[in-house]
Design an enzyme around this catalytic site. Structure first.
Site, PDB file in Angstrom:
ATOM      1  N   ARG A 618       0.832  -1.193   0.000  1.00 23.13           N
ATOM      2  CA  ARG A 618       0.000   0.000   0.000  1.00 23.13           C
ATOM      3  C   ARG A 618       0.872   1.250   0.000  1.00 23.13           C
ATOM      4  NH1 ARG A 618      -4.636  -0.677  -1.825  1.00 23.13           N
ATOM      5  NH2 ARG A 618      -5.506   1.054  -0.613  1.00 23.13           N
ATOM      6  N   VAL A 619       0.440   2.260  -0.755  1.00 21.51           N
ATOM      7  CA  VAL A 619       1.248   3.473  -0.796  1.00 21.51           C
ATOM      8  C   VAL A 619       1.211   4.204   0.535  1.00 21.51           C
ATOM      9  CG1 VAL A 619       1.075   3.789  -3.281  1.00 21.51           C
ATOM     10  CG2 VAL A 619      -0.670   4.780  -1.798  1.00 21.51           C
ATOM     11  N   ASP A 620       0.187   3.920   1.363  1.00 24.17           N
ATOM     12  CA  ASP A 620       0.200   4.512   2.695  1.00 24.17           C
ATOM     13  C   ASP A 620       1.103   3.717   3.629  1.00 24.17           C
ATOM     14  OD1 ASP A 620      -1.369   2.273   2.983  1.00 24.17           O
ATOM     15  OD2 ASP A 620      -3.202   3.342   3.487  1.00 24.17           O
ATOM     16  N   ASP A 621       1.700   2.617   3.138  1.00 24.87           N
ATOM     17  CA  ASP A 621       2.711   1.872   3.880  1.00 24.87           C
ATOM     18  C   ASP A 621       4.102   2.243   3.377  1.00 24.87           C
ATOM     19  OD1 ASP A 621       0.933   0.556   5.486  1.00 24.87           O
ATOM     20  OD2 ASP A 621       0.742  -1.180   4.185  1.00 24.87           O
ATOM     21  N   VAL A 622       4.239   3.495   2.991  1.00 30.32           N
ATOM     22  CA  VAL A 622       5.533   4.015   2.553  1.00 30.32           C
ATOM     23  C   VAL A 622       6.090   4.907   3.656  1.00 30.32           C
ATOM     24  CG1 VAL A 622       6.700   5.507   0.893  1.00 30.32           C
ATOM     25  CG2 VAL A 622       4.984   3.883   0.103  1.00 30.32           C
TER      26      VAL A 622
END
Length: 750
Positions: A618-622
């Site tokens: 997920r891009v929010d897991d960057v």
């Protein structure tokens, strides 16, 4: 809005010339690369010549990269890759790819790269013709749709987002799963094997027996007032009654909303209040390993909560799961609660079919949202039916003789698409397992595989890594010779776990369908097709038929060639969800406004120089470390490549200097002690594989990670522990072992 009939789509999309260029295959003759192996079967030479042809296609997108089209002069391309052939030898870290064997490809539904490209090209250039051909030939329609096969608008700048497939076509999913297969001669074929949590208890249903059970429940539901379009909330474990309930609802046109039987009463009440069901269906209790979970108590609390919020449910149909709890020990509310066994078997074993439009709703499935309010993902009937059946058939290279086991719970989308609907639409034999995968010991999965001669085994990387940690001996003590195809779902699978799954579980004989898709997509989007493509461990490979993935930068510009960015999809596909129940504005804002004209997946993706797709999470897991954007999945993959690391989960924490720091929860392999030496070695592994900027700031030892019973890691809890926000841990009731949280807190400063 774009309305499409049978005429071909005039735009030749970017993906085709990319694939043809990367694999040295000319669109004019589709000549296959020549595969040359040395005597050990470990060196691959790809050679093919390109023919001249005009590549000035009418591309309609914001950025047309010149590398996407084949060169205009004949060129010989050569690339050297280390490879191993399926069945010849184990895959090692030195191997770049695993090639399908001649024997496997010869009998595969898609036996070659050429065949894949032909089908993919047809699905992209003429999606209406491609999908209507499958829908017409492989499914029963009471009434065919009109000239318009699909209609779509994916651009918020042009009005409301809308996707429709086969509208006007009249069908029924239950009829296609059961009646159609029985009419085709499968009445006596096993539809369901059921294996209890406790070894030695099992059951079977043939397709004709399953239809009878489904009709009895359908008739009961109609008798208590359930009609077409009404919601039914289902809170059941993996008993046969769960797919029976799903099929019964679809038979009468009711909309089922299955809630994972691990959610708390508060979460269940939230869903009841949102969809306002006529009936709630549950069971009194379930055994999960040695633990008894009292499901009826959870439902009772949820019904009280929802009633206090103005939504009352008059009927709670309860199945007596005798192996977990006797009925006399079950709490009861007279007038509302009804025992399944007391009423359902009394109803007729045949039931009329409620024929519905292809765009009528089939089910609601609530998924977590960033705001905390669950999102009610709505899937409709016709397109979902066609897409799930087709993806199941090709991604697993399904044969009529297969015995298929997906370890997912029907409370998640995988259980909808690839336990119930996709397999049964193909007339498959499906295995359901009620219990924990490591009960009574970590060999239980392989005991079940041998008992039922399972040929296709589909599971999550989390379970693979967990079983990997327990050691090879629990696998190798069983034969597993029946296995033919393996599958992975739920998150990117790191290469070391992929190789263990391939080498140890599959005996180096079984291709792995490493599938990428989402609750919202309904079915597989990017996946290998067994027999067609060389596989790279950890890569989801190439798009399924009809899917046009694109990678864009922060500005929404499509990136060509080797790149990393945000994964989007352009143009619709039959299995796409149509809205978020009661909140179409949120549907548009979440999925279509970030990059107008595209469906935004929320995932990051890299495409390598050979065109293979690598999901990065997920891009929010960057994590943004000193300006470096680092995907948590990339760091986790590096950590678990360490021979003494069984599992890892990475989250970001505030850092005074770097903005964010990298906080890693690490579970060592069995028998390995926590030590400073191991900590330093793990950090060095990440520095070596990724770079010094990605080195974890903190290694937090974890005897286990907090997971749901389906194996999903609860990263929300890990973030709170890492930030020491222990008063904000929230609901931990869905965890397989809530005690893990306390263990992690105690080890915070170790």
């Amino acid at each position: 809005m774009k309305s499409i009939g049978i005429s071909p789509r005039p735009i030749i999309p970017l993906i085709l010339p990319q694939l043809e260029h990367r694999y040295k295959i000319s669109r004019l003759n589709h000549r296959l690369p020549l595969l040359h192996l040395d005597g050990a079967g470990r060196s691959l030479l790809l050679m093919a010549s390109l023919n001249n042809h005009n590549h000035n296609h009418n591309h309609h997108f914001r950025h047309a990269d010149s590398t996407a089209s084949p060169p205009s002069s004949a060129v010989a391309k050569i690339s050297h890759l280390k490879a191993v052939v399926l069945g010849d030898a184990p895959a090692s870290e030195e191997d770049d790819v695993v090639l399908p064997s001649h024997d496997f490809s010869r009998q595969a539904l898609v036996p070659s790269q050429q065949k894949y490209l032909e089908m993919y090209k047809a699905s992209i250039e003429n999606p209406a013709g491609f999908w209507s051909g499958i829908a017409s030939s492989e499914f029963y329609w009471k009434q065919r749709w009109g000239d318009q096969v699909y209609s779509e608008n994916l651009d918020v700048r042009r009005g409301n987002i809308k996707i429709e497939w086969f509208k006007g076509g009249i069908t029924n999913v239950c009829y296609n799963c059961l009646d159609r297969n029985i009419d085709a001669g499968l009445a006596d074929k096993i539809a369901l094997y059921w294996e209890s949590n406790e070894p030695g208890f099992d059951a079977t249903l043939t397709y004709s027996q399953l239809l009878q059970r489904v009709c009895q429940l359908a008739n009961y539901l109609k008798s208590v007032g359930v009609r077409k379009g009404d919601a039914v909330v289902v809170y059941l474990p993996m008993l046969m009654e769960l797919p029976i309930t799903m099929l019964a609802c679809s038979r009468i046109g009711a909309v089922h909303s299955v809630v994972f039987a691990g959610f708390s009463s508060e979460s269940l009440a939230q869903r009841i209040v949102d969809c306002k069901p006529k009936v709630v269906i549950t069971c009194n209790a379930v055994k999960r390993g040695p633990k008894t979970v009292f499901l009826k108590d959870i439902v009772d609390a949820a019904l009280i909560d929802s009633a206090n919020k103005g939504i009352s449910v008059d009927v709670c149909l309860t199945y007596e799961n005798q192996l977990a709890l006797k009925r006399e020990k079950t709490k009861w509310k007279e007038g509302r609660d009804i025992w399944w066994e007391d009423v359902v078997p009394k109803y007729p074993t045949s039931s009329d079919v409620e024929w519905v439009d292809a765009e009528d709703p089939l089910f609601l499935l609530y998924t977590s949202g960033s705001t905390g309010k669950p999102k009610g993902v709505l899937h409709t009937t016709g397109g979902y039916m066609v897409y799930t059946a087709t993806t199941f058939k090709y991604a697993f290279d399904y044969k009529d003789s297969d015995v298929y086991w997906c370890t997912a719970d029907c409370g998640w989308i995988t259980g909808h698409s690839y336990v119930t609907y996709g397999p049964m639409l193909n007339g498959a034999t499906v295995l359901l397992y009620e219990g924990a995968p490591s009960y009574p010991d970590p060999g239980r999965c392989w005991d079940i595989v041998d008992k039922y001669k399972v040929t296709i085994f589909y599971t999550a990387p989390t379970l693979v890594r967990s079983l990997m940690r327990d050691g090879d001996e629990y696998v190798t003590r069983y034969s597993r010779k029946s296995l033919r195809v393996l599958g992975s779902v739920g998150e990117p699978i790191n290469p070391s776990a992929w190789r263990w799954f391939f080498n140890v579980v599959g005996g180096s004989r079984c291709p792995i369908s490493d599938t990428w898709w989402q609750t919202e997509t309904g079915g597989f989007m990017i996946t290998p097709l067994p027999g067609a493509w060389p596989q790279k461990p950890g890569s989801a490979t190439f798009p399924f038929f009809g899917i046009q993935p694109v990678i864009v930068d922060e500005k929404g510009v499509e990136l060509g060639g080797e790149c990393s960015g945000y994964l989007c999809v352009k143009s619709s596909w039959p299995g796409a969800f149509r809205t978020l129940y009661g909140d179409h504005e949120r549907y548009e804002t979440t999925y279509f406004k970030p990059f107008p004209g595209y469906y935004f997946t929320g995932d990051g993706c890299s495409r390598d120089k050979d065109g293979y797709h690598w999901l990065t999470g997920r891009v929010d897991d960057v994590i943004n470390v000193s300006g470096h954007r680092i995907g948590t999945a990339e760091v986790e993959s590096a950590l678990v490549s360490h021979p003494q690391c069984a599992e890892a989960a990475v989250v970001g924490v505030e850092h005074q200097v770097k903005g964010q720091g990298i906080y890693a929860f690490v579970t060592p392999v069995e028998g390995i002690s926590y030590s400073d030496e191991l900590r330093k070695s793990l950090i060095l592994t990440v520095r070596t594989q990724i770079g010094a900027f990605a080195a974890p700031d903190k290694i937090h030892w974890a005897p286990a990670l907090p997971k749901t019973r389906s194996g999903k890691i609860m990263r929300r809890i890990l973030r709170k522990i890492a930030a020491r926000q222990l008063d904000e841990l929230g609901d931990t009731s869905t965890l397989a072992d809530p005690g893990v949280v306390d263990q992690l807190i105690k080890l915070a400063d170790t």
